[in-house]
Design a protein around this motif. Sequence first.
Motif, mmCIF file in Angstrom:
data_model
loop_
_atom_site.group_PDB
_atom_site.id
_atom_site.type_symbol
_atom_site.label_atom_id
_atom_site.label_comp_id
_atom_site.label_asym_id
_atom_site.label_seq_id
_atom_site.Cartn_x
_atom_site.Cartn_y
_atom_site.Cartn_z
ATOM 1 N N ASP A 16 -23.692 -23.696 -23.302
ATOM 2 C CA ASP A 16 -24.477 -24.438 -23.077
ATOM 3 C C ASP A 16 -24.567 -25.008 -21.069
ATOM 4 O O ASP A 16 -25.279 -24.692 -20.689
ATOM 5 C CB ASP A 16 -24.598 -25.806 -23.797
ATOM 6 C CG ASP A 16 -24.550 -25.285 -25.405
ATOM 7 O OD1 ASP A 16 -25.229 -24.670 -25.496
ATOM 8 O OD2 ASP A 16 -23.988 -26.986 -26.075
ATOM 9 N N THR A 41 -21.288 -30.343 -27.377
ATOM 10 C CA THR A 41 -21.998 -29.353 -26.003
ATOM 11 C C THR A 41 -20.702 -28.079 -26.354
ATOM 12 O O THR A 41 -19.646 -28.853 -25.863
ATOM 13 C CB THR A 41 -22.289 -30.135 -24.766
ATOM 14 O OG1 THR A 41 -23.867 -31.670 -25.164
ATOM 15 C CG2 THR A 41 -22.999 -29.682 -23.708
ATOM 16 N N THR A 42 -20.832 -27.203 -25.607
ATOM 17 C CA THR A 42 -19.973 -26.218 -25.248
ATOM 18 C C THR A 42 -19.761 -26.396 -23.630
ATOM 19 O O THR A 42 -21.365 -26.133 -22.469
ATOM 20 C CB THR A 42 -19.832 -24.801 -26.035
ATOM 21 O OG1 THR A 42 -21.859 -24.316 -25.553
ATOM 22 C CG2 THR A 42 -20.361 -25.195 -27.444
ATOM 23 N N GLU A 101 -26.438 -21.928 -15.224
ATOM 24 C CA GLU A 101 -26.317 -21.973 -16.595
ATOM 25 C C GLU A 101 -25.426 -21.158 -16.600
ATOM 26 O O GLU A 101 -24.838 -20.346 -16.091
ATOM 27 C CB GLU A 101 -27.430 -21.140 -16.368
ATOM 28 C CG GLU A 101 -28.866 -22.265 -16.468
ATOM 29 C CD GLU A 101 -30.379 -21.804 -16.089
ATOM 30 O OE1 GLU A 101 -29.936 -20.139 -16.112
ATOM 31 O OE2 GLU A 101 -31.183 -22.237 -16.543
#
Length: 482
Positions: free
Chosen positions: A410, A317-318, A405
């Motif tokens: 991500d 996940t970034t 967000e």
Amino acid sequence: MATLPSLRLAGEPPAAPTVLVVPTRPGDPVRLAGRVPIDVAGLLEREKAKGAAGELVTVPGERRLLLLGLGDLSPGALRKSGAALARRAKDEPDVTLDLRGVALKDDALLGLVEGLLLGSYSFTRKSNPKARALKALTVVVKAPERAQPVVDRALAVVGAVAVARDLVNTPPAEKSPAWLARQAGKLLAGLEVTVRDEKALAAEGWGGTLAVGMGSSRPPRVVEATYRGAPEGRGRHVVLVGKGITFDTGGISIKPNASMLTMKMDMGGAAAVLATVRAVADLRLPITVTAVACLAENMPSGSAQRPGDVIRPYGGTTVEVLNTDAEGRLVLADGLAYADKVLDADVVVDVATLTGAMPVALGAKIAGLFTPDDALAAQLEAASAATGERLWRMPLCEDYRTALESQTADLRNIGDPRLKLQGGSITAALFLEAFTGGRPWVHLDIAGPGWYAGDDDEVTKGGTGYGVRLLVRWLEGLAKKR
Ligand code: BES
Ligand code: ZN
Ligand code: ZN
């Protein structure tokens, strides 16, 4: 490191105790103190003593005698009384508490013994420490053999709490990630312990812990320690993930000096999960527990991560790092994802001094509990009520999720300030949830109760070891369930 006094049970008081303590209780002081050859009732009246928990009355002319209030005999009252006595007696070589006149339930005796031991904890690096210190406690009860298992349990759990306090109290120059990993290895000798160094972390993709640690000359470590108590192939696997920032300067998003003064405590979550595994193993609970302690030092330097960097915690996940002081969630992201993807955890609990917003909301004595799972919340609330380690359930408000967000990645690691949401503890918890893979999960934000500014009841100044007693009690409950 701290040493706790020894504590033994006896059926009779020793011949010449340095200090003899006799209990008093509201409404019943005379009978309980009846063997003392003085007008105790009159004394208590003059002192306006009510026998409240922890109330201490000295007897004129009887230097060796103390009267101790035990309140309503609840575990909480006894914990308070034990701690008050330990503090009063801290310069005496030995103390005898004669409880033959009181019938105590097991949980109450446990509370008393925990209070005695926890209240006598101290940590010092003074070059000339006091020679006089409480070394021996004797508790006199009618049936010592029957009470011994309760004392053994208290010794195992408080021993673990004392280790957690020691680790938190250790000055940060000594407490590098590698040092802490070595201490964990010693503490958990005999169990399955793996320490990943920076090379292993890089090879396996622990990008959160590496990013936080890269500003320090002392590289990060991850300790994984498993105690296998569940019968082979049966029972649940509990994973405890701990935030282990050995010092949190904030990194490039540096903290002001005043906020940094206590930041050696930012590994209190890691200390709690490691100490919990020690206690659970000592108690031989029929349950399998793994601690994952993610250890890094958050420093500003030419090699530190920058606001705006994009990193990849375990699993890929970034994350866009917009504030390097929101580092705890980055190391926990690694641990939580590892618990999900590799350890196949049945339930995950993370423990972290995560947000300054948590003590703003709940103060210094209450941890925030976050979980989408009502049954788990109820289990931990029950363990909290039993141990006196307080917590309060906080909401994982869905609406706030949009604040995390990112345009580029991500997720972003702090809530978008343009949304003016506040609730920093909640956005932090929502961030963590993204790495749990939907597994049953609890997050304990212990930024408040992980550290205390003074001595108070069973809590001592500095690192508190918060979480150890809570988690052990919860795990005992889980172990019984099967
Ligand atoms: N370690 C701190 C949280 C903390 C603050 C623990 C006070 C104990 C006492 C954490 O890493 C931190 O700095 N959090 C930031 C997050 C913010 C930048 C979104 C905070 O709470 O200010
Ligand atoms: Zn921070
Ligand atoms: Zn931190």
